[in-house]
Scaffold this motif. Structure first.
Motif, mmCIF file in Angstrom:
data_model
loop_
_atom_site.group_PDB
_atom_site.id
_atom_site.type_symbol
_atom_site.label_atom_id
_atom_site.label_comp_id
_atom_site.label_asym_id
_atom_site.label_seq_id
_atom_site.Cartn_x
_atom_site.Cartn_y
_atom_site.Cartn_z
ATOM 1 N N ALA A 166 0.942 -1.184 -0.053
ATOM 2 C CA ALA A 166 -0.072 0.005 -0.032
ATOM 3 C C ALA A 166 0.948 1.306 -0.062
ATOM 4 O O ALA A 166 0.409 2.598 -0.204
ATOM 5 N N GLY A 167 2.139 0.986 0.270
ATOM 6 C CA GLY A 167 3.322 2.377 0.189
ATOM 7 C C GLY A 167 2.837 3.035 1.618
ATOM 8 O O GLY A 167 3.194 4.201 1.653
ATOM 9 N N THR A 168 2.546 2.116 2.780
ATOM 10 C CA THR A 168 2.499 3.004 4.006
ATOM 11 C C THR A 168 3.648 2.239 4.929
ATOM 12 O O THR A 168 4.007 1.252 4.734
ATOM 13 N N MET A 169 4.195 3.376 5.510
ATOM 14 C CA MET A 169 5.106 3.077 6.496
ATOM 15 C C MET A 169 4.629 2.130 7.783
ATOM 16 O O MET A 169 3.488 2.378 7.998
ATOM 17 N N PHE A 170 5.411 1.290 8.216
ATOM 18 C CA PHE A 170 5.061 0.274 9.189
ATOM 19 C C PHE A 170 5.944 0.189 10.526
ATOM 20 O O PHE A 170 7.236 0.337 10.543
ATOM 21 N N TYR A 171 5.307 0.310 11.566
ATOM 22 C CA TYR A 171 6.061 0.229 12.876
ATOM 23 C C TYR A 171 5.200 -1.136 13.557
ATOM 24 O O TYR A 171 4.155 -1.016 13.557
ATOM 25 N N SER A 172 6.168 -2.034 14.308
ATOM 26 C CA SER A 172 5.626 -2.523 15.379
ATOM 27 C C SER A 172 6.299 -2.594 16.708
ATOM 28 O O SER A 172 7.267 -2.268 16.568
ATOM 29 N N ALA A 173 5.700 -2.786 17.399
ATOM 30 C CA ALA A 173 6.130 -2.437 19.068
ATOM 31 C C ALA A 173 5.623 -3.461 19.880
ATOM 32 O O ALA A 173 4.177 -3.654 19.757
ATOM 33 N N GLY A 174 6.253 -3.905 21.175
ATOM 34 C CA GLY A 174 5.520 -4.589 22.090
ATOM 35 C C GLY A 174 6.322 -4.479 23.479
ATOM 36 O O GLY A 174 7.608 -4.264 23.282
ATOM 37 N N ALA A 175 5.840 -4.753 24.642
ATOM 38 C CA ALA A 175 6.245 -4.812 25.923
ATOM 39 C C ALA A 175 5.959 -5.992 26.544
ATOM 40 O O ALA A 175 4.848 -6.593 26.509
ATOM 41 N N TYR A 176 7.203 -6.731 27.032
ATOM 42 C CA TYR A 176 7.105 -7.988 27.777
ATOM 43 C C TYR A 176 7.859 -7.730 29.150
ATOM 44 O O TYR A 176 8.819 -8.032 29.425
ATOM 45 N N GLY A 177 7.003 -7.287 30.100
ATOM 46 C CA GLY A 177 7.235 -7.078 31.335
ATOM 47 C C GLY A 177 8.426 -5.692 31.326
ATOM 48 O O GLY A 177 7.866 -4.806 30.962
ATOM 49 N N ASN A 299 20.272 -15.641 32.531
ATOM 50 C CA ASN A 299 19.101 -16.657 33.160
ATOM 51 C C ASN A 299 18.166 -15.673 33.675
ATOM 52 O O ASN A 299 16.987 -15.800 33.505
ATOM 53 N N GLU A 300 18.416 -14.530 34.330
ATOM 54 C CA GLU A 300 17.680 -13.448 34.920
ATOM 55 C C GLU A 300 16.634 -12.885 33.873
ATOM 56 O O GLU A 300 15.416 -12.988 34.190
ATOM 57 N N MET A 301 17.161 -12.504 32.852
ATOM 58 C CA MET A 301 16.429 -11.940 31.682
ATOM 59 C C MET A 301 15.407 -13.066 31.089
ATOM 60 O O MET A 301 14.167 -12.848 30.985
ATOM 61 N N ILE A 302 15.789 -14.365 30.968
ATOM 62 C CA ILE A 302 15.178 -15.405 30.448
ATOM 63 C C ILE A 302 13.922 -15.696 31.321
ATOM 64 O O ILE A 302 12.757 -15.926 30.980
ATOM 65 N N GLU A 303 14.191 -15.632 32.553
ATOM 66 C CA GLU A 303 13.255 -16.165 33.761
ATOM 67 C C GLU A 303 12.225 -14.972 33.919
ATOM 68 O O GLU A 303 11.165 -15.451 33.971
ATOM 69 N N HIS A 304 12.729 -13.775 33.498
ATOM 70 C CA HIS A 304 11.631 -12.866 33.479
ATOM 71 C C HIS A 304 10.929 -12.635 32.253
ATOM 72 O O HIS A 304 9.555 -12.900 32.544
ATOM 73 N N LEU A 305 11.319 -12.919 31.158
ATOM 74 C CA LEU A 305 10.582 -13.078 29.935
ATOM 75 C C LEU A 305 9.407 -14.270 30.088
ATOM 76 O O LEU A 305 8.448 -14.081 29.675
ATOM 77 N N ALA A 306 9.922 -15.385 30.666
ATOM 78 C CA ALA A 306 9.289 -16.642 30.614
ATOM 79 C C ALA A 306 7.930 -16.277 31.791
ATOM 80 O O ALA A 306 6.824 -17.206 31.575
ATOM 81 N N THR A 307 8.296 -15.679 32.561
ATOM 82 C CA THR A 307 7.123 -15.430 33.703
ATOM 83 C C THR A 307 6.416 -14.156 33.409
ATOM 84 O O THR A 307 5.357 -13.990 33.999
ATOM 85 N N HIS A 308 7.023 -13.111 32.774
ATOM 86 C CA HIS A 308 6.291 -11.691 32.770
ATOM 87 C C HIS A 308 5.974 -11.247 31.583
ATOM 88 O O HIS A 308 5.650 -10.068 31.088
ATOM 89 N N ALA A 309 6.018 -11.985 30.473
ATOM 90 C CA ALA A 309 6.027 -11.616 28.962
ATOM 91 C C ALA A 309 4.406 -11.228 28.808
ATOM 92 O O ALA A 309 4.247 -10.317 28.133
ATOM 93 N N THR A 310 3.523 -11.613 29.421
ATOM 94 C CA THR A 310 2.298 -11.033 29.296
ATOM 95 C C THR A 310 1.906 -10.094 30.119
ATOM 96 O O THR A 310 0.628 -9.554 30.346
ATOM 97 N N HIS A 311 2.683 -9.410 30.937
ATOM 98 C CA HIS A 311 2.548 -8.649 32.102
ATOM 99 C C HIS A 311 2.815 -7.175 31.669
ATOM 100 O O HIS A 311 3.940 -6.964 30.854
#
Length: 365
Positions: A166-177, A299-311
């Motif tokens: 369509a000739g439209t610029m695109f951004y995606s973004a997300g927060a995981y904890g 490990n600390e980052m992985i544990e946080h992402l695995a636990t708080h990815a939906t928070h």
């Protein structure tokens, strides 16, 4: 699909020129960016997909800066957990149970009556529709930038593909904890200007679509391969690798792969930390990251992402939403270099680094 509904808060456009009211309201940023850049922004249409989490800070910054038109799209109702994520939903005004678009519209309008507002009470066709339908809607609404928030990788890839057509610029973004990302695809030929010692210089960038930029099949190729994928970390020195903080980007890539495999983000279930860690370590090796700079994923980052990815954590939403809005405005104004092209953010560590995935260097236009 329901027809768009437009508020009565319309920007007064006068033959494509800045009005007296706009000149007064935006005086400071006109002095900062210039009249031409401000005129580009006030003539633009931005579409925000999903009003949860990052939408609040992103919308606030875009509307206060004076974009011409904002389209908000969401198909859900306000829930209790939405109340703490930003200013769009107010408990004292009975937001819970209302459509998110209906609850948000008056809050957005109060920020800047010069911005035209339109709402879509659905995420279709962007989610669940066809690429052809998405292209048709983007063209019909003359969308300059579409911003997809907290959607899955596969959904983002489909929207990005349609935006390119369509000739439209695109951004995606997300927060995981405490972590998050911003990805930009501004098209095959994006031109902008920068101030240099010799005056104003015109530059050009060729962006890669999300599906190509993070294609694991292309990670073995040199990072200089334009639009051909490639690892942005392969062959870098220890110090350069550390400056790019690849661990956060790898953690986010691992989350996306986990989500594709399981059709859901991890929620701290049994074995999920180990699964996510295994994916992240494999990606680290495939990307050819300097082992002296990053011998393993924290490990600390992985544990946080695995636990708080939906928070959703409000401080992370504020930081990431501000960075996202700033870059959308930069892309619209074509003033200075936008994100190239994946920004990974660690709000607890206070770091945010961008790496170029599948793109060449900026060149003179």
């Amino acid at each position: 699909m329901s027809a768009p509904s437009t508020s009565t808060h319309q920007a007064e456009l006068s033959n494509g020129q800045i009005t007296e009211d706009e000149a007064s309201l935006y005086d400071r940023q006109i002095r900062l960016w210039g009249l031409e850049a401000q005129n580009r922004m006030r003539s633009s249409t931005v579409l925000i997909l999903s009003l949860r989490s990052l939408a609040h800070e992103t919308i606030k910054n875009l509307v206060l800066a004076g974009i011409g038109r904002l389209i908000i799209a969401d198909d859900g109702v306000v829930e209790e957990e939405d109340l703490g994520t930003g200013f769009l939903f107010r408990e004292e005004e009975g937001a819970v149970g209302k459509l998110r678009t209906d609850a948000a519209l008056p809050q957005i309008a109060s920020l800047n009556p010069l911005v035209s507002l339109t709402k879509l009470d659905t995420l279709s066709p962007f989610v669940g529709g066809t690429e052809e339908e998405t292209v048709e809607l983007l063209k019909k609404e003359k969308v300059d930038v579409v911003v997809a928030l907290d959607l899955s990788r596969s959904q983002n890839e489909i929207i990005d593909s349609a935006a390119r057509t369509a000739g439209t610029m695109f951004y995606s973004a997300g927060a995981y904890g405490f972590y998050g990302y911003v990805f930009a695809d501004l098209g095959e030929s994006y031109e902008y200007v920068v101030n240099s010692s010799s005056g104003i210089a015109k530059k050009s960038l060729s962006y890669a679509p999300l599906s190509t930029a993070i294609s694991s099949s292309a990670w073995s190729k040199p990072s200089t391969q334009t639009r051909e994928g490639g690892s942005p970390f392969r062959g870098l020195t220890r110090n350069t690798t550390k400056k790019l903080s690849p661990g956060v980007a790898i953690g986010i890539l691992a989350l996306w792969e986990f989500e594709q495999q399981k059709q859901a983000l991890p929620i701290g279930g049994e074995g999920q930390v180990a699964e996510l860690k295994e994916i992240a370590e494999r990606i680290r090796q495939e990307l050819g990251v300097n082992a002296k700079a990053l011998p393993s994923i924290e490990n600390e980052m992985i544990e946080h992402l695995a636990t708080h990815a939906t928070h959703f954590f409000p401080p992370t939403l504020a930081v990431l939403g501000g960075l996202l809005a700033q870059d959308v405005l930069r892309a619209l104004s074509r003033k200075d270099k936008p994100i190239v092209n994946l920004l990974a953010v660690d709000t607890m560590g206070g770091t945010g680094t961008a790496a170029s995935w599948g793109m060449g260097d900026a060149r003179d236009a």
